[in-house]
Motif scaffolding. Structure first.
Motif, PDB file in Angstrom:
ATOM      1  N   PRO A 112       1.277   5.386  -1.000  1.00  8.31           N
ATOM      2  CA  PRO A 112       1.366   5.559  -2.458  1.00  8.31           C
ATOM      3  C   PRO A 112       1.390   7.038  -2.848  1.00  8.31           C
ATOM      4  O   PRO A 112       0.650   7.852  -2.302  1.00  8.31           O
ATOM      5  CB  PRO A 112       0.085   4.872  -2.963  1.00  8.31           C
ATOM      6  N   GLY A 113       2.280   7.351  -3.786  1.00 16.42           N
ATOM      7  CA  GLY A 113       2.321   8.698  -4.340  1.00 16.42           C
ATOM      8  C   GLY A 113       3.000   9.750  -3.485  1.00 16.42           C
ATOM      9  O   GLY A 113       2.998  10.930  -3.854  1.00 16.42           O
ATOM     10  N   GLU A 114       3.588   9.373  -2.372  1.00 16.34           N
ATOM     11  CA  GLU A 114       4.255  10.367  -1.517  1.00 16.34           C
ATOM     12  C   GLU A 114       5.341  11.112  -2.292  1.00 16.34           C
ATOM     13  O   GLU A 114       6.087  10.529  -3.068  1.00 16.34           O
ATOM     14  CB  GLU A 114       4.906   9.695  -0.304  1.00 16.34           C
ATOM     15  N   ARG A 115       5.412  12.417  -2.035  1.00 13.83           N
ATOM     16  CA  ARG A 115       6.504  13.237  -2.556  1.00 13.83           C
ATOM     17  C   ARG A 115       7.585  13.263  -1.479  1.00 13.83           C
ATOM     18  O   ARG A 115       7.372  13.784  -0.386  1.00 13.83           O
ATOM     19  CB  ARG A 115       5.995  14.642  -2.865  1.00 13.83           C
ATOM     20  N   SER A 175      16.382   5.906  -0.131  1.00  9.60           N
ATOM     21  CA  SER A 175      15.434   6.056  -1.243  1.00  9.60           C
ATOM     22  C   SER A 175      15.162   4.726  -1.919  1.00  9.60           C
ATOM     23  O   SER A 175      14.016   4.422  -2.293  1.00  9.60           O
ATOM     24  CB  SER A 175      15.977   7.060  -2.264  1.00  9.60           C
ATOM     25  N   PHE A 176      16.194   3.903  -2.079  1.00 10.71           N
ATOM     26  CA  PHE A 176      16.000   2.601  -2.719  1.00 10.71           C
ATOM     27  C   PHE A 176      15.074   1.726  -1.878  1.00 10.71           C
ATOM     28  O   PHE A 176      14.217   1.016  -2.416  1.00 10.71           O
ATOM     29  CB  PHE A 176      17.339   1.905  -2.935  1.00 10.71           C
ATOM     30  N   ALA A 177      15.252   1.751  -0.551  1.00  9.27           N
ATOM     31  CA  ALA A 177      14.397   0.931   0.316  1.00  9.27           C
ATOM     32  C   ALA A 177      12.947   1.395   0.254  1.00  9.27           C
ATOM     33  O   ALA A 177      12.019   0.572   0.275  1.00  9.27           O
ATOM     34  CB  ALA A 177      14.912   0.982   1.753  1.00  9.27           C
ATOM     35  N   LEU A 178      12.734   2.713   0.184  1.00  8.76           N
ATOM     36  CA  LEU A 178      11.365   3.234   0.070  1.00  8.76           C
ATOM     37  C   LEU A 178      10.745   2.850  -1.273  1.00  8.76           C
ATOM     38  O   LEU A 178       9.599   2.387  -1.338  1.00  8.76           O
ATOM     39  CB  LEU A 178      11.373   4.757   0.229  1.00  8.76           C
ATOM     40  N   GLU A 202       7.359   0.689  -2.347  1.00  2.94           N
ATOM     41  CA  GLU A 202       6.304   1.540  -2.898  1.00  2.94           C
ATOM     42  C   GLU A 202       6.814   2.238  -4.165  1.00  2.94           C
ATOM     43  O   GLU A 202       7.301   3.365  -4.125  1.00  2.94           O
ATOM     44  CB  GLU A 202       5.856   2.572  -1.859  1.00  2.94           C
ATOM     45  N   PRO A 203       6.709   1.564  -5.306  1.00  3.95           N
ATOM     46  CA  PRO A 203       7.265   2.105  -6.555  1.00  3.95           C
ATOM     47  C   PRO A 203       6.610   3.393  -7.026  1.00  3.95           C
ATOM     48  O   PRO A 203       7.170   4.085  -7.890  1.00  3.95           O
ATOM     49  CB  PRO A 203       7.026   0.966  -7.567  1.00  3.95           C
ATOM     50  N   SER A 204       5.421   3.743  -6.483  1.00  5.88           N
ATOM     51  CA  SER A 204       4.715   4.941  -6.953  1.00  5.88           C
ATOM     52  C   SER A 204       5.219   6.223  -6.298  1.00  5.88           C
ATOM     53  O   SER A 204       4.698   7.309  -6.587  1.00  5.88           O
ATOM     54  CB  SER A 204       3.217   4.792  -6.685  1.00  5.88           C
ATOM     55  N   LEU A 205       6.205   6.140  -5.420  1.00  8.29           N
ATOM     56  CA  LEU A 205       6.719   7.340  -4.765  1.00  8.29           C
ATOM     57  C   LEU A 205       7.313   8.312  -5.781  1.00  8.29           C
ATOM     58  O   LEU A 205       7.762   7.929  -6.863  1.00  8.29           O
ATOM     59  CB  LEU A 205       7.811   6.964  -3.760  1.00  8.29           C
ATOM     60  N   ARG A 258      10.028  -4.688  -5.381  1.00 10.29           N
ATOM     61  CA  ARG A 258       8.693  -5.240  -5.682  1.00 10.29           C
ATOM     62  C   ARG A 258       8.389  -5.160  -7.168  1.00 10.29           C
ATOM     63  O   ARG A 258       7.779  -6.069  -7.734  1.00 10.29           O
ATOM     64  CB  ARG A 258       7.650  -4.475  -4.856  1.00 10.29           C
ATOM     65  N   ASP A 259       8.804  -4.078  -7.839  1.00  9.89           N
ATOM     66  CA  ASP A 259       8.482  -3.939  -9.261  1.00  9.89           C
ATOM     67  C   ASP A 259       9.361  -4.824 -10.150  1.00  9.89           C
ATOM     68  O   ASP A 259       9.226  -4.809 -11.370  1.00  9.89           O
ATOM     69  CB  ASP A 259       8.552  -2.476  -9.701  1.00  9.89           C
TER      70      ASP A 259
END
Length: 471
Positions: free
Chosen positions: A281-284, A296-299, A303-306, A216-217
């Motif tokens: 958004p922002g999940e650790r 990790s790439f799919a997440l 959601e780039p803010s992870l 997305r980014d």
């Protein structure tokens, strides 16, 4: 992807035979001849070793012209997919059990039979003649005559229906017809019923399309699809993954977009499995068995803010992950660590764990696994999974999620493992997925905290368990 499959990638052609170099023929040969010889080599070495077919296929591809890569892949992987049915046809045509045929003739006969029965690009006489030339290089005059006679019989009746399977046992008959081991067919009939099992068996024998994960980014799938189409490729949006593309024609790995890191190769069902449930958004996030990086790439793609942390126990696989991160232009924390004994401080909103498994959801991509899987292997890998789950359980914060993913369809590697784990960890409860997933992902909810998609269409099969840490 199964950890069992990935662990085998440490093997190399040197461990199982010299790289394919072609051979000196007794007559002028065409580039198709070289491709058939290379395919026979890939099949022979794959079946004689524990290394994945990709190890030998990549070696053979380096020795062939780029225009022949598609045919080489089709011959090698198609032969491995249809191996048992091909052996049945060859046995019928030779009037003897396949195991009684000289082993050095197995690979040339199998590849030639596959081409005669499934492909029509090359005239039958050319296929037969090349196999005879291959036989001449490895056997005596009688073996050469035998090869010629068997393949000419198949060439005269080049349809599978000309060689019916007549076993009285219904399971054996279906297993031979669809080229699977009896025990897998029996298991799937008991679990999924006849109609779903038949569809699953047929899906496993279809060629595997390339699937791309976009980000997305970086604009998502539309700009990349446009760029690839401009270069002559045929691509279309994935039906299963929100940022996925399916490549129908052409090689995206030769494109500037690949070199820029605009996409990652990943099955569309694997992309979808990583998003069960969608990240916030922002999940650790801890990806506790991360290599080669797909989850990790799919997440991050959606959601780039992870805030992801990546770990894997294998230094060599960490090297592959680092190379993927470099090409994609991503800087993420990465450590060598055993998920069964993780050395992390603090807790995470989401812990993702790719469990060891036999990979029965990926037989289309890894057809050689059909001929290696055993029921005892399923039990052994299930014990490994339980150890890893026990290791990461303390790292899930209250209210957080533990997401266990396999590319297996087997209950022992999925539901049974999680049931045993939960008996020791009642604080981790299946998350109700209804209402949390969008179409089409909601179609594959099969129980509380359980999501499973079987191989079908263009994709592989995956199973996901989602457990929530209740305070």
């Amino acid at each position: 992807m199964s950890r069992a499959v990935m662990s085998l990638r440490r093997a190399s052609p040197a461990a199982g035979g010299k790289p394919f170099r072609g051979r000196r023929a007794s007559r002028p040969h065409t580039h198709e001849d070289t491709v058939r010889s290379a395919a026979a080599w890939v099949v022979e070495r794959t079946l004689a070793s524990l290394a994945p077919s990709s190890v030998y296929l990549e070696s053979a591809l380096q020795q062939c012209e780029p225009r022949d890569h598609g045919l080489l892949r089709e011959l090698a992987l198609g032969t491995l997919r249809w191996l048992r049915r091909l052996d049945h046809v060859i046995a019928c045509a030779s009037h003897r059990p396949f195991d009684d045929i000289e082993p050095r003739l197995h690979a040339p006969l199998r590849v030639a039979a596959y081409q005669l029965l499934f492909l029509d690009r090359v005239p039958a006489h050319a296929v037969v003649n090349e196999a005879v030339e291959q036989a001449r290089g490895v056997t005596h005059r009688g073996g050469v005559s035998f090869t010629n006679a068997v393949l000419r019989r198949i060439a005269r009746q080049p349809r599978l229906r000309d060689w019916p399977v007549t076993s009285d046992d219904k399971i054996t008959r279906l297993a031979i017809e669809t080229s699977h081991p009896d025990f897998l067919v029996r298991r799937w009939l008991e679990r999924f019923g006849r109609a779903r099992t038949r569809a699953l068996l047929e899906a496993n024998n279809q060629p595997k399309a390339l699937h791309l994960l976009t980000f997305r980014d970086r604009g998502g799938s539309a700009p990349l699809a446009e760029a690839l189409i401009d270069r002559g490729l045929t691509v279309e949006p994935s039906d299963l993954a929100p940022l996925g593309l399916v490549v129908r024609r052409g090689n995206p790995l030769r494109s500037p977009a690949y070199r820029r890191g605009d996409f990652y190769l990943q099955d569309e069902a694997s992309q979808a499995a990583a998003l069960i449930p969608p990240p916030q958004p922002g999940e650790r996030v801890l990806d506790a068995a991360a290599a080669p990086g797909g989850k990790s790439f799919a997440l991050l793609a959606v959601e780039p803010s992870l805030e992801p942390f990546l770990a894997d126990v294998s230094p060599s696989r960490i090297g592959t992950l680092r190379a993927n991160l470099k090409r994609l232009g991503r800087r993420l924390p990465l450590v060598v660590a055993d998920a069964g004994q993780p050395a992390f401080r603090g807790r995470f909103d989401r812990v993702v764990l790719d469990l060891p498994c036999t990979g029965t959801g990926t037989l289309r991509k890894h057809p050689e696994l059909k001929w290696r899987i055993s029921e005892s292997e399923i039990g052994r890998l299930a014990r490994q999974s339980l150890r890893l789950l026990e290791g990461v359980a303390p790292l899930v914060r209250p209210g957080g999620l533990l997401v266990a993913i396999t590319c297996s369809l087997e209950r022992e590697e999925n539901e049974d493992v999680v049931a045993r784990f939960r008996r020791r960890h009642p604080e981790l409860v299946p998350l109700e997925l209804a209402g949390r997933l969008s179409y089409p992902h909601e179609r594959w909810i099969v129980g509380p905290g359980l999501w499973q998609v079987l191989p079908a269409g263009d994709h592989d099969g995956f199973t996901v368990h989602v457990l929530e840490h209740r305070r």
